[in-house]
Design an enzyme around this catalytic site. Structure first.
Site, PDB file in Angstrom:
ATOM      1  N   PRO A   2      80.936 104.555 109.448  1.00 53.26           N
ATOM      2  CA  PRO A   2      80.621 106.248 108.777  1.00 53.26           C
ATOM      3  C   PRO A   2      79.250 105.553 108.493  1.00 53.26           C
ATOM      4  O   PRO A   2      78.957 104.797 107.869  1.00 53.26           O
ATOM      5  CB  PRO A   2      81.321 106.591 107.394  1.00 53.26           C
ATOM      6  N   GLU A   3      78.280 106.247 108.342  1.00 54.44           N
ATOM      7  CA  GLU A   3      77.073 106.542 108.365  1.00 54.44           C
ATOM      8  C   GLU A   3      76.252 107.488 107.125  1.00 54.44           C
ATOM      9  O   GLU A   3      76.968 108.281 106.798  1.00 54.44           O
ATOM     10  CB  GLU A   3      75.992 106.482 109.704  1.00 54.44           C
TER      11      GLU A   3
END
Length: 273
Positions: A2-3
Site C-alpha cells: 500500500p502506498e
C-alpha cells in the site's frame, strides 16, 4: 505494498470508529510485529489510553493516544479494521495483532505475510525522521521539489521510490506520475529541464490525489477497512497495462525493470531519446 493513497484511505476509514475510544488490551500471536522487547511491555504503554487522533505520515498510520503514539506500517499484505469482538471476518485468519477497545470492539491487524510492523513511541520522529516531505502538503511547493533535485543524479524511477526524497510514493504511483509527465522512467534526474521538473511535480500530486479519490488500488491484498476494494486500478494510465494500447497514442505499453521493480511505460509518449 500500500502506498500513500491506500494508507490515507485506511486512515479515513478507521478514524471515525476510533477517536474517543480507549484501548484496553493487546493480543498477538506474532510478537515480532512489535517494536518492544515483550508483548507485556507494549500493552503496559497503551492500555487505558484514549485515542485522540488518527492520521498518516508517508505510509505509516499514526494513532495518537493520551501521552504516546501507536504507529502501524501495513507493508505488503497488512489490513486494518475495527469490528465488534464477537464478529468473524474472512481476513481474521491472518490476524496477528488485536487491540481491545472499551466499547467491546477490536482494532485488528491482519497480515498474511507477517511483514507489517506495529510501534509504540513517544516521538513520531523516532520512526519517521529520515522520511522526505509529504507531497500533498501545502508547504511542498514546486520550489521545494526543485531544490531536492540539485544534489541528486539518479535514475528517475529509483529516485521517486526513495522515501527520503519524497514520502509515500511507491511503484504504482511513480509509474502513473511519470506517464502523465511524459518522462521515461530511466531518465537521469539531472537531465530534466525546469519545465519537466514542474510537470512531474504536478503529475505526482495529481496521481496521488486521484488515488485517494478512488480509495486506493486493490490489485492484490489491499482492501479498505470495510473489506471492499478500492477503485484506482480501474483508472490507471500505465501501471499494469503492459501489452495494452497506450490510452494517449495507441502504442503498445511495455514493462521493464528499473530499480528492481516492474515498471510500465509507453515507448512513444515517454521516449528515452
Amino acid at each position: 505494498m500500500p502506498e500513500l493513497p491506500e494508507v490515507e484511505t485506511v486512515v479515513r476509514g478507521i478514524r471515525p470508529n476510533l477517536i474517543g475510544k480507549t484501548i484496553m488490551s493487546l493480543w498477538t500471536d506474532w510478537p515480532r510485529s512489535l517494536n518492544t522487547t515483550t508483548e507485556d511491555e507494549f500493552e503496559a504503554r497503551i492500555a487505558g489510553q484514549q485515542i485522540t487522533d488518527v492520521c498518516r505520515r508517508a505510509k505509516y498510520i499514526i494513532i495518537a493516544l493520551d501521552d504516546t503514539y501507536l504507529m502501524i506500517h501495513l507493508k505488503m499484505t497488512g489490513r486494518l479494521y475495527v469490528t465488534p469482538a464477537s464478529e468473524y471476518h474472512d481476513a481474521d485468519r491472518w490476524v496477528h495483532v488485536k487491540f481491545g477497545l472499551d466499547t467491546g470492539e477490536e482494532l485488528r491487524f491482519s497480515d498474511s505475510r507477517k511483514f507489517g510492523r506495529v510501534y509504540v513511541t513517544n516521538s513520531i520522529e523516532d520512526i519517521t525522521g529520515q522520511l522526505g516531505p509529504e507531497p500533498l502538503e501545502d508547504d511542498f511547493t514546486l520550489e521545494v521539489f526543485k531544490s531536492r533535485f540539485i544534489t541528486r543524479k539518479r535514475v528517475l524511477k529509483a529516485l521517486l521510490l526513495d522515501q527520503t526524497f519524497v514520502a509515500g510514493i511507491g511503484n504504482i504511483y511513480a509509474d502513473e506520475a511519470l506517464f502523465r509527465a511524459k518522462i521515461h522512467p530511466e531518465r537521469r534526474s539531472d537531465s530534466l529541464s525546469d519545465a519537466e521538473v514542474a510537470r512531474l511535480y504536478d503529475t505526482i500530486r495529481a496521481a496521488l490525489m486521484d488515488g485517494i479519490q478512488y480509495e486506493g488500488a486493490s490489485i492484490t491484498w489491499y482492501r479498505k477497512p470495510d473489506g471492499t476494494k478500492g477503485d484506482s486500478q480501474n483508472h490507471f494510465y500505465a501501471y499494469g497495462r503492459d501489452g495494452q494500447p497506450c490510452l494517449e497514442c495507441g502504442t503498445i505499453m511495455e514493462k521493464i525493470r528499473v530499480a528492481q521493480r516492474g515498471t510500465h511505460f509507453c515507448p512513444t509518449c515517454q521516449s528515452l531519446s
